[in-house]
Design an enzyme around this catalytic site. Structure first.
Site, PDB file in Angstrom:
ATOM      1  N   ASP A 123      -0.227  -7.619   1.632  1.00  0.00           N
ATOM      2  CA  ASP A 123       0.304  -6.258   1.669  1.00  0.00           C
ATOM      3  C   ASP A 123       1.835  -6.252   1.776  1.00  0.00           C
ATOM      4  O   ASP A 123       2.403  -5.932   2.828  1.00  0.00           O
ATOM      5  CB  ASP A 123      -0.331  -5.516   2.844  1.00  0.00           C
ATOM      6  CG  ASP A 123      -0.078  -4.019   2.818  1.00  0.00           C
ATOM      7  OD1 ASP A 123       0.374  -3.517   1.771  1.00  0.00           O
ATOM      8  OD2 ASP A 123      -0.339  -3.352   3.835  1.00  0.00           O
ATOM      9  N   SER A 127       4.314   2.374   8.084  1.00  0.00           N
ATOM     10  CA  SER A 127       3.918   1.295   7.191  1.00  0.00           C
ATOM     11  C   SER A 127       5.107   0.775   6.395  1.00  0.00           C
ATOM     12  O   SER A 127       5.947   1.540   5.929  1.00  0.00           O
ATOM     13  CB  SER A 127       2.849   1.784   6.212  1.00  0.00           C
ATOM     14  OG  SER A 127       1.621   1.940   6.861  1.00  0.00           O
ATOM     15  N   HIS A 136       0.817  -1.218   0.000  1.00  0.00           N
ATOM     16  CA  HIS A 136       0.000   0.000   0.000  1.00  0.00           C
ATOM     17  C   HIS A 136       0.853   1.273   0.000  1.00  0.00           C
ATOM     18  O   HIS A 136       0.324   2.384  -0.109  1.00  0.00           O
ATOM     19  CB  HIS A 136      -0.992  -0.003   1.173  1.00  0.00           C
ATOM     20  CG  HIS A 136      -0.414   0.294   2.513  1.00  0.00           C
ATOM     21  ND1 HIS A 136      -0.209  -0.662   3.483  1.00  0.00           N
ATOM     22  CD2 HIS A 136      -0.008   1.462   3.073  1.00  0.00           C
ATOM     23  CE1 HIS A 136       0.286  -0.095   4.567  1.00  0.00           C
ATOM     24  NE2 HIS A 136       0.426   1.193   4.340  1.00  0.00           N
TER      25      HIS A 136
END
Length: 264
Positions: free
Chosen positions: A115, A212, A64
């Site tokens: 992811d 992230s 992402h």
């Protein structure tokens, strides 16, 4: 209601008067995590993510984070400074997992699935005390609930997303079962797959926006990739479980090696 975001970073909140650090964490000792990568992402909005060095010219991060042109910074501690240890390298090729998707859970809630993303750098980095790859886990038993691990990143240092860290932050997190995680996050157990790993069960210790793509490290190996969680940064947090993707990672690296585009 839980609103899962694709965390473009993770952070930690401190009690009033305490030294600035990740929620429940602290400043990392400079260059004690030489595998850490800082991702500058230039797109419609300039954002940041984390990642970690697997090979001299390969970084692993979250899918992402594929939001624009990426420059990777290795050997950094304070990303606002031009440190002699830093090596800045542009990304030649981005390889997100082919089955990456955002699964709608209703009421605007989405969960990132598969992811993870490999980044091939335009040139190999030079290994030094401040820049060194981290090993992948084996195909054996995966990390179990109750295991103590740690996460790190340059994400938000408060619950204000714009309040981003200058220096690398780190925090200890306990792995919890998906059953406990789904209950704490008020999610259906059916929404959790074997590819998901949950960590964080105490106080405010957690990852947050800007972290992230960073690693969850257990016993010296990377077991998870920071993925998502509640928008307020409270634990537990959701990570991509790396052991479930080892065949894809190794196959992708082997194919690139045969093409002469990846360093050993």
């Amino acid at each position: 209601m839980l609103l899962l975001l694709f965390l473009l970073a993770t952070s930690f909140l401190l009690p009033p008067g305490a030294q600035t650090m990740i929620i429940g964490g602290q400043d990392a000792e400079p260059h004690s995590r030489p595998y850490m990568a800082f991702l500058e992402i230039r797109g419609e909005e300039n954002i940041r993510c984390g990642g970690f060095l697997l090979r001299d010219n390969v970084v692993l991060t979250a899918a992402h984070c594929n939001e624009g042109q990426i420059t990777v910074v290795l050997g950094a501690h304070d990303i606002t400074q031009t440190e002699k240890t830093q090596q800045r390298v542009a990304v030649r090729r981005k390889v997100p997992h082919p089955d990456f998707k955002r699964v709608p859970l209703g009421k605007g809630i989405e969960l990132p699935i598969n992811d993870l993303m490999l980044l091939q750098l335009k040139r190999p980095v030079t290994r030094k005390h401040s820049v060194r790859p981290i090993p992948l886990p084996s195909l054996g038993p995966t990390v179990k609930p109750g295991s103590m691990c740690s996460a790190a990143g340059w994400g938000s240092v408060s619950r204000h997303p714009e309040d981003l860290a200058d220096t690398l932050q780190e925090v200890d997190l306990k792995v919890i079962s998906v059953k406990s995680c789904s209950r704490k996050l008020d999610m259906s157990l059916e929404d959790f797959t074997e590819e998901i790993l949950c960590a964080g069960d105490r106080g405010r210790a957690a990852t947050f926006r800007g972290d992230s793509g960073g690693p969850l490290v257990c016993n010296g190996t990377v077991q998870g990739i920071v993925s998502c969680g509640r928008p307020n940064g409270s634990p537990p947090r959701i990570f991509t479980r790396i052991t479930k993707f080892l065949p894809w990672i190794k196959k992708t690296l082997r194919n690139a090696l045969r093409q002469g585009s990846i360093s050993n």
